[in-house]
Design a protein around this motif. Sequence first.
Motif, PDB file in Angstrom:
ATOM      1  N   ARG A  84      72.990  67.511  30.248  1.00 15.17           N
ATOM      2  CA  ARG A  84      72.490  67.058  31.548  1.00 15.17           C
ATOM      3  C   ARG A  84      72.447  68.218  32.548  1.00 15.17           C
ATOM      4  O   ARG A  84      71.470  68.378  33.288  1.00 15.17           O
ATOM      5  N   TYR A  85      73.499  69.029  32.550  1.00 17.48           N
ATOM      6  CA  TYR A  85      73.506  70.196  33.439  1.00 17.48           C
ATOM      7  C   TYR A  85      72.438  71.218  33.006  1.00 17.48           C
ATOM      8  O   TYR A  85      71.778  71.832  33.844  1.00 17.48           O
ATOM      9  N   VAL A 127      73.711  74.044  40.354  1.00 21.14           N
ATOM     10  CA  VAL A 127      73.344  73.253  39.172  1.00 21.14           C
ATOM     11  C   VAL A 127      74.061  71.904  39.200  1.00 21.14           C
ATOM     12  O   VAL A 127      73.458  70.854  38.928  1.00 21.14           O
ATOM     13  N   VAL A 128      75.339  71.906  39.544  1.00 22.68           N
ATOM     14  CA  VAL A 128      76.110  70.659  39.612  1.00 22.68           C
ATOM     15  C   VAL A 128      75.546  69.739  40.694  1.00 22.68           C
ATOM     16  O   VAL A 128      75.397  68.529  40.488  1.00 22.68           O
ATOM     17  N   ALA A 129      75.212  70.321  41.848  1.00 20.33           N
ATOM     18  CA  ALA A 129      74.689  69.511  42.956  1.00 20.33           C
ATOM     19  C   ALA A 129      73.353  68.859  42.601  1.00 20.33           C
ATOM     20  O   ALA A 129      73.048  67.762  43.078  1.00 20.33           O
ATOM     21  N   ARG A 130      72.544  69.519  41.771  1.00 20.50           N
ATOM     22  CA  ARG A 130      71.266  68.949  41.331  1.00 20.50           C
ATOM     23  C   ARG A 130      71.467  67.849  40.288  1.00 20.50           C
ATOM     24  O   ARG A 130      70.589  67.000  40.099  1.00 20.50           O
ATOM     25  N   SER A 131      72.604  67.882  39.613  1.00 16.37           N
ATOM     26  CA  SER A 131      72.828  66.999  38.467  1.00 16.37           C
ATOM     27  C   SER A 131      73.569  65.716  38.818  1.00 16.37           C
ATOM     28  O   SER A 131      73.450  64.717  38.098  1.00 16.37           O
ATOM     29  N   GLU A 132      74.381  65.737  39.870  1.00 12.29           N
ATOM     30  CA  GLU A 132      75.266  64.625  40.189  1.00 12.29           C
ATOM     31  C   GLU A 132      74.770  63.831  41.396  1.00 12.29           C
ATOM     32  O   GLU A 132      74.057  64.355  42.253  1.00 12.29           O
ATOM     33  N   GLU A 133      75.183  62.562  41.458  1.00 11.04           N
ATOM     34  CA  GLU A 133      74.951  61.735  42.632  1.00 11.04           C
ATOM     35  C   GLU A 133      76.250  61.671  43.433  1.00 11.04           C
ATOM     36  O   GLU A 133      77.305  61.365  42.881  1.00 11.04           O
ATOM     37  N   PHE A 134      76.163  61.963  44.731  1.00 15.63           N
ATOM     38  CA  PHE A 134      77.368  61.972  45.558  1.00 15.63           C
ATOM     39  C   PHE A 134      76.972  61.781  47.016  1.00 15.63           C
ATOM     40  O   PHE A 134      75.802  61.953  47.391  1.00 15.63           O
TER      41      PHE A 134
END
Length: 417
Positions: A84-85, A127-134
């Motif tokens: 996913r990342y 990359v994490v910020a593009r991949s996760e919902e928060f």
Amino acid sequence: MFGWEYPPHVYGGLATANFGIAEGLKSQGDVDTLLCLPHPFGDEDRNAAHIIAMNAVPMQWRNVSREYLEQRVGNIMSADDYFRYRDNIYSDFSRIATNDIGCIEFAGGYPSNLLEEINNYSAIAGVVARSEEFDIIHAHDWLTYPAGIHAKQISGRKLCIHVHATDFDRSRGRVNPVVFGIERDGMEHADCIMCVSELTRQTVINHYHQDPRKVFTVHNAVYPLPQEIAEMPRPDHSKGEKTVTFLGRITMQKGPEYFVEAANLVLKHTRDVRFCMAGSGDMMNQMIQLVAERGIADRFHFPGFMRGEDVYRCLKASDVYVMPSVSEPFGISPLEAMQCGTPTIISKQSGCAEILHNCFKIDYWDIHAMADAIYSICHRPSLFNFLQMEGKREVDQITWEKVGARIRRLYDMTLNF
């Protein structure tokens, strides 16, 4: 949430605070925390937060199998998360050195190339910020401010930063311009600044020139002692030698020389007290030399850096705990000492002095007051018993659950501002 260290791999107070905050937020019942760490080992407590291993987030595309990933990083990240990342790599990061699965290696702790690791960590944050919902971003201390800023730029979410210390505290005012710049940049981009004490809040306002309306005090706390620690017996020193302990980094910020000078004054009046300076740091050899010069080496011990149960064993074996810090943003160790039933002396220049009452508070430079307090606790059983009982009762009310509730309210305020 961007952190740098986490129990059981403790390099300083940041790990303890990060764990407590995660636990406190979990106790609110409606907060899920994605905690990014540069180098998790797989044995971290994952009850309070879902840990994202930044050293297993790919920055360059690699054609790797699920089986190989499980063999390489299965203890810290699932293959599904890796893929996913990988699908969210958004730029050419070929200038950054990566390993066989396209990830950046981190040493863990505070290596000599710390600034490089901070920059790499911030790149991965995108990359994490593009991949996760928060909903919101929370970055702890200057090490992670660049990551928080990058995540904010990528996601458009609001940023809270947590100031556990500033370089003014660490350097006695002789700031490192690079560190100061990173701190100032983090504060400028933050929508909410949480400080571990009013002392730190005033530093942020006055030295970093931040708007007081976005700077808030969030005092630290302690979590309850595990049963095996709570039941650990305290040695009976009522008829023998007393033990007085300094436990922390042996650095300029912590004022170790004042502890040695106060010990020297005490030992001019009595020889039934032993002094322990537990920890490590760049002033350790200097302190060993000072102890020798004062002629008190036979009453002084340097057991080195401690972690885990050894910390509590040391605190429980002590009759007095002293924290003579020159500038201490908060200072969790006095709370831990009081939890263990150890009477405590702290400097007025510490953040925890704002919330603690059943302890001695002295100016860090006043070695005579420090020596008087040490001597009194060691030789007046009624005073020892009072501080032991009331100190423990006090800190038992200072919980991370209350801290979590305070942070939860600040999240709401920041999101709705």
